[in-house]
Each structure stands twice: as structure tokens, then as C-alpha cells.
Design a protein around this motif. Structure first.
Motif, PDB file in Angstrom:
ATOM      1  N   THR A  37       0.925  -1.265   0.154  1.00  0.00           N
ATOM      2  CA  THR A  37      -0.001  -0.175   0.282  1.00  0.00           C
ATOM      3  C   THR A  37       0.963   1.277   0.044  1.00  0.00           C
ATOM      4  N   THR A  38       2.190   1.155   0.088  1.00  0.00           N
ATOM      5  CA  THR A  38       3.146   2.301   0.032  1.00  0.00           C
ATOM      6  C   THR A  38       3.993   2.327  -0.903  1.00  0.00           C
ATOM      7  N   ILE A  39       4.333   1.656  -1.897  1.00  0.00           N
ATOM      8  CA  ILE A  39       5.325   1.663  -2.741  1.00  0.00           C
ATOM      9  C   ILE A  39       4.612   1.511  -4.295  1.00  0.00           C
ATOM     10  N   VAL A 373      17.257   7.555  -7.564  1.00  0.00           N
ATOM     11  CA  VAL A 373      17.450   8.967  -6.984  1.00  0.00           C
ATOM     12  C   VAL A 373      16.214   9.499  -7.707  1.00  0.00           C
ATOM     13  N   ASP A 374      15.906  10.710  -6.688  1.00  0.00           N
ATOM     14  CA  ASP A 374      14.815  11.318  -7.102  1.00  0.00           C
ATOM     15  C   ASP A 374      14.882  12.353  -8.643  1.00  0.00           C
ATOM     16  N   LEU A 375      14.230  12.063  -9.517  1.00  0.00           N
ATOM     17  CA  LEU A 375      14.221  12.889 -10.698  1.00  0.00           C
ATOM     18  C   LEU A 375      13.449  13.649 -11.058  1.00  0.00           C
ATOM     19  N   PRO A 381      12.622   8.699  -4.295  1.00  0.00           N
ATOM     20  CA  PRO A 381      13.631   7.795  -5.338  1.00  0.00           C
ATOM     21  C   PRO A 381      12.909   7.084  -6.497  1.00  0.00           C
ATOM     22  N   ASP A 382      13.399   7.424  -7.453  1.00  0.00           N
ATOM     23  CA  ASP A 382      12.916   6.886  -8.938  1.00  0.00           C
ATOM     24  C   ASP A 382      14.117   5.698  -9.057  1.00  0.00           C
ATOM     25  N   LEU A 383      13.568   4.860 -10.183  1.00  0.00           N
ATOM     26  CA  LEU A 383      14.621   3.822 -10.576  1.00  0.00           C
ATOM     27  C   LEU A 383      15.183   4.224 -11.915  1.00  0.00           C
ATOM     28  N   VAL A 384      16.307   3.770 -12.226  1.00  0.00           N
ATOM     29  CA  VAL A 384      16.902   3.881 -13.553  1.00  0.00           C
ATOM     30  C   VAL A 384      17.422   2.589 -14.070  1.00  0.00           C
ATOM     31  N   LEU A 397       9.460   6.134 -12.617  1.00  0.00           N
ATOM     32  CA  LEU A 397       9.301   7.301 -11.360  1.00  0.00           C
ATOM     33  C   LEU A 397       8.435   6.696 -10.356  1.00  0.00           C
ATOM     34  N   ASN A 398       8.761   6.909  -9.128  1.00  0.00           N
ATOM     35  CA  ASN A 398       8.159   6.672  -7.982  1.00  0.00           C
ATOM     36  C   ASN A 398       6.898   7.034  -7.658  1.00  0.00           C
ATOM     37  N   ALA A 399       5.718   6.588  -7.639  1.00  0.00           N
ATOM     38  CA  ALA A 399       4.282   6.867  -7.704  1.00  0.00           C
ATOM     39  C   ALA A 399       4.158   7.589  -6.038  1.00  0.00           C
ATOM     40  N   VAL A 400       4.961   7.252  -5.306  1.00  0.00           N
ATOM     41  CA  VAL A 400       4.632   7.471  -3.898  1.00  0.00           C
ATOM     42  C   VAL A 400       5.728   8.633  -3.404  1.00  0.00           C
TER      43      VAL A 400
END
Length: 575
Positions: A37-39, A373-375, A381-384, A397-400
């Protein structure tokens, strides 16, 4: 081996071994993938880069305050020497088309930092180049472009690089792992983007990954190296030289990566080593080694991820709870039972050095995690990913978000008499589905004796299903007035008592003018009377009239969640 480089530096990604053909395309196929529910992550967006990308560094390469990407492209054996792709950010998680630059011969690992002190980010890449053992320095121009590479020799089979100030001269140095030599090469920086000749130290057979941190608390930067013999800690003496502090028993049959961070919240640097366990070559595992603060680490039992891990895990706080999670990419394509089922795992940290059972979501093809890292500026933080088969990178991109807004209503009443109370409502709203706890505090300025006191209830908030939360601010005026000036009553009494002085002055002035036969000096009486008469005229302007002594106060309400801090202010007046 992604980590923060510190001191105005940026993200680095070093690979402990040469990329294999298993490290290829990964594209997420769902519209939005939720983890518990959080990520949650948004769909992947891909961008073309150079030939066979292997690693990524993140930094602001054109000085606009937005995180850009630098990608090391290995090239191939048919004459393509590889390149460095620079993708400038738009600030919302999207990027402009890649621009490629020469990066030496076959760059396989990359790191970004300001090596010449001009406030512009530079790059250092490890060149595969037939395992010749070189690193190339590419100085940044500050506009997103790079100067031509300059090569520096390291040991044989250079395969990873880290950065730090190893001799305390405030100039950045390099530590380069050499897989064939079993050494780490130290190249001291001159501060102008050039480096001295390398000095090598034993690091264990086939070293794969390296981390830089002060592990023994002496103020000097140390090195942790994962190799075939386990983990080796090289203690820094502070003059650019090192000595072996600690060597673990072999942790795995093959150690493949090493990442660092404070995984149990005790303020000490911990490590996570990954590898293939003895007697179980089907699965990759990781082991948490908690730092003891003296250069040694406490060894725990390996954690089985249930799959073959591909690349290094990425530690980051993906859900904003101020605890590190692990993002792991697995391909489950292990000998002798290949499953061909690539998966991304998120292992939620408990904050004590342990992790909850991994939650996974599927991927359609192979890839390699390169950065967390936050993009897009939402503080999550997002993932590359690098996708070697299709010569692209993918952004998830992180939706949270770890962000929230805070506001407070005007206190009622806004003017407080001594001993009176006022209340204000504090309202918080989560941004982009953030659901972490927020701690509240308040302060009053100026801090005079008798100033109002403030209190917040409750002091910790969690958001409801609609992303809202509220608390109450209570202000109470002191019984003693906080001011350094006379009270209004005393001021008025002083005024009344002084009314006779101008009257006397008026009389004396007249007397001085009328007493023609007096033997006393007329001029002296006239002067004294005139001064007192002038006081009558100036008295209202100098404070003889009623003067307001109300004191305004600023009340600051702060909300903190992890590294995120927001505040708001209200005003109150005490008459």
C-alpha cells in the motif's frame, strides 16, 4: 554499486564485473505497479543512448538545478569503443535526447564529482580496453558538455571506481579496483582534475565492489572491498595510505556486489554484500553486516532472495518512512535451472538491519538496475535501468512521494491578554500519495520573558484515506508582560506629576519680564522659565500622550518526516 559520493558530489554506479549478455532489456508492462500500500512505480519510459549501456551517474551537469544522467556505454568488440551519453533533465522526470561524447576505450563504470574545483561536475570512467587497467577523466564545461578524456593508469583489470578525500587535503582522490591483480589502486588528486600515479594495496582475490566510509570513527576515510575471500576493510591513515583492519571469512562462493548505508539507525555505516551461496548456486543471496564503529562488522546469516540477482541492489527510502529499502533486480536465469522470469523486488526495511519479505512485480525482459534517485522533485527515489540489448535506459518514476504541505489558520483570538489562550488549526495534505508519519513542533519568537507558550496536539500525524491530517495549536499568553518599557499606568502617572513644571516655567518667564526693579539677574529667571515652557510644548511629542506597547509574536509550526521539513507561521499580539 550505486551510492552517494558526498561533498557536492553525486550519484555513482560502478559495476564489479564486466557486463554479460544476461544484462539486457527490461521494460515494465503494466500501467502502474503497486507494492503493498505504500510503494508504487509508474510505467517505464525509455530513452536511446549509446552502444551497450552498463552504468549511470546522476548529477547536475548544466547547472540548472535539475538531476541529469551520464551513461557509460561499453561499445562492442567490432570496433565500437563506446561513449558517454549525457541526458539533460527537464525537471519532471523526463529527459532531452542523449548527446554522446568520447569516453576512452570501452567505458564500463562511471562516477561524477567536481575534481578540479570549478563548481562544475566532471566524470571519471573505468575503461575496459582489454583489461589494460585505465581510468579516463572527462572535465565538465558546466553546460552539459564534456572535454576530451584524459587517461590514467591503474592496475590490471580495472572494474570499479570510488571517490573520496584520502589524504585530508580537500582534493578528491580515486580508488580503483583491479580484478586481475586483486588490488585497489589509489590515485591522489591534485585538485585541478589531474591525478598522481597509482599506489596499490592488496584487496583480496578477484575484487568486485568497493565502498568508501569512515568505518572506525577516526575521521579518516576507509575502504570496504568485496572479493572472493569475503570482505576486506582497509583503514585509512589520513595521509593517503591504507592498512588492513579486518578481513571476514568467505561470505559467498562468489561475492558480486557491495552497498553501504545505515540500515539499523544507529548512526554507523553498515554494508550489504551479495553473492552466490555455497552449496546453492541456483540462488543469489545477500548478507547484512552491521558496523561496530571500530572498523569491524557483525556478520549475520545470508538472506535468500529466491532468485538470481542481476547487478547490485539499490538502497533507498522508497516509501518515506525514514528506513532504507532494497530494490533488487533478478532474472532467475541461473544454472542449472533457468527460469527466464525477470523480476524487480522491493525489500522493505524494518529499521533494525532486517528486511521484510520481498514484494515483486514482473518485467517483460532483462535489464540492470543502475540508480535510485529522485528525478522529478517529489522527494521519492525513482529507478533507472540500463537496457544493454536495445541500447536504451528506462526511467521508473516513484508514484509515492515523501512530500506534504502544511498550513495553519489564524489564531482565535489573535490578540491575547495576559493568561488568555488562543487556538489554531494545523492542516496537512499528502502530496502524490505520501502516507508516512509527520512529527510536529512549534516555537515562538521573539523569546522574551513572559512571551506566549505554544503546544501542538497530537505531535505525530498520519494521513487519512484522502491524504489529509490535522492537529491543534494552542497558544497561551504569560501573566507577566514581556517588554522592557514602562507600563502604561506608570507612564500616565509620570505625565500627570510633571504637569506643574511647564506651568511654573510660564510663571517664571512672566515674572522675569515683569520685575523691572529686581536686583536679581533677569536673564537667568527668563532662561529657566523658557526651558520649562518648552517642555510643555514638547511633552506630547516625547511620550507624554498615551503610547501603545503591544508586542507581536511569530509562531512557527514545523512538520518533519524523514529528511523532509516544511513549516508555516502565524502571528499573535499581546497588548
Amino acid at each position: 554499486m550505486p551510492t552517494n559520493c558526498g561533498a557536492g558530489l553525486c550519484f555513482k554506479s560502478s559495476r564489479g564485473s564486466m557486463p554479460s549478455m544476461m544484462m539486457i532489456l527490461m521494460l515494465l508492462a503494466s500501467s502502474e505497479i503497486a507494492l503493498g500500500t505504500t510503494i508504487a512505480f509508474k510505467p517505464a519510459v525509455s530513452y536511446p543512448v549509446g552502444t551497450y549501456p552498463t552504468a549511470v551517474a546522476v548529477g547536475d551537469f548544466n547547472g540548472d538545478g535539475k538531476p541529469d544522467l551520464a551513461v557509460a556505454n561499453l561499445g562492442n568488440a567490432t570496433g565500437d569503443n563506446g561513449s558517454i551519453s549525457i541526458l539533460l533533465a527537464n525537471g519532471n522526470g523526463t529527459f532531452q535526447p542523449a548527446v554522446n561524447f568520447a569516453g576512452g576505450k570501452n567505458p564500463s563504470a562511471i562516477i561524477a564529482a567536481d575534481f578540479n574545483g570549478d563548481k562544475k561536475l566532471d566524470l571519471v570512467v573505468v575503461n575496459a580496453d582489454g583489461l589494460s587497467g585505465e581510468v579516463a577523466v572527462l572535465l565538465g564545461k558546466g553546460d552539459g558538455t564534456l572535454q576530451p578524456p584524459v587517461d590514467y593508469a591503474a592496475g590490471n583489470g580495472a572494474n570499479a571506481v570510488a571517490v573520496g578525500d584520502f589524504n585530508g587535503d580537500h582534493k578528491l582522490d580515486l580508488a580503483v579496483l583491479n580484478r586481475l591483480d586483486g588490488t585497489v589502486s589509489i590515485l591522489l588528486g591534485n585538485g585541478d582534475g589531474t591525478f598522481q600515479s597509482h599506489v596499490d594495496y592488496a584487496a583480496g582475490p578477484g575484487p568486485q565492489a568497493i565502498e568508501v566510509a569512515d568505518l572506525d570513527g577516526d575521521g579518516n576515510q576507509d575502504l570496504a572491498v568485496a572479493s572472493g575471500q569475503g570482505l576486506t576493510i582497509l583503514g585509512g591513515r589520513g595521509d593517503g595510505t591504507f592498512h588492513t583492519v579486518w578481513t571476514s571469512v568467505p561470505l559467498f562462493l562468489v561475492s558480486t556486489s557491495l552497498v553501504g548505508g545505515d540500515f539499523n539507525g544507529d548512526g554507523r555505516f553498515d554494508l550489504i554484500v551479495t553473492g552466490v551461496s555455497f552449496g546453492n548456486a541456483t540462488f543469489s543471496n545477500f548478507m547484512v553486516l552491521l558496523g561496530n564503529g571500530d572498523g569491524t562488522l557483525s556478520q549475520d546469516s545470508p538472506v535468500n532472495t529466491g532468485a538470481c540477482q542481476n547487478g547490485s541492489p539499490l538502497p533507498a527510502d522508497f516509501d518515506g518512512d525514514n528506513k532504507l529499502e532494497l530494490a533488487v533486480f533478478t532474472n532467475e536465469n541461473c544454472f542449472p535451472n533457468p527460469k527466464n522470469n525477470p523480476t524487480v523486488l522491493i525489500m522493505t526495511g524494518r529499521g533494525d538491519g532486517t528486511f521484510q519479505t520481498a514484494v515483486s512485480f514482473g518485467a517483460t525482459q532483462y535489464g540492470l538496475l543502475a540508480a535510485a534517485v529522485d528525478l522529478d522533485g517529489n522527494k521519492a527515489p525513482d529507478l533507472v535501468f540500463v537496457n544493454s540489448a536495445t541500447n536504451t535506459i528506462s526511467i521508473l518514476l516513484n508514484a509515492v512521494s515523501t512530500d506534504f504541505s502544511i498550513a495553519a489558520s489564524s489564531p482565535i483570538p489573535s490578540i491575547l491578554n495576559p493568561g488568555q489562550q488562543a487556538v489554531s488549526t494545523i492542516s496537512l495534505s499528502s502530496l502524490n500519495a505520501f502516507d508516512g508519519p509527520v512529527s510536529l513542533s512549534c516555537s515562538v519568537q521573539p523569546a522574551l520573558a513572559g512571551a506566549p507558550t505554544c503546544a501542538v496536539s497530537p505531535t505525530t500525524l498520519t494521513f487519512d484515506a484522502d491524504g489529509n491530517a490535522s492537529a491543534q495549536l494552542t497558544l497561551k499568553a504569560g501573566t507577566a508582560l514581556a517588554r522592557q518599557i514602562p507600563a502604561p499606568g506608570a507612564r500616565q502617572t509620570l505625565y500627570r506629576r510633571s504637569l506643574w513644571l511647564p506651568v511654573l516655567g510660564f510663571a517664571l518667564t512672566g515674572a522675569g519680564l515683569g520685575c523691572r526693579n529686581s536686583r536679581k539677574p533677569k536673564w537667568l529667571i527668563f532662561l529657566f522659565g523658557s526651558l520649562l515652557l518648552g517642555a510643555l510644548i514638547l511633552q506630547p511629542a516625547c511620550g507624554g500622550s498615551t503610547h501603545s506597547s503591544s508586542q507581536p509574536y511569530t509562531v512557527t509550526i514545523s512538520g518533519t518526516s524523514g529528511s523532509t521539513l516544511h513549516s508555516t507561521r502565524v502571528m499573535v499580539t499581546v497588548p
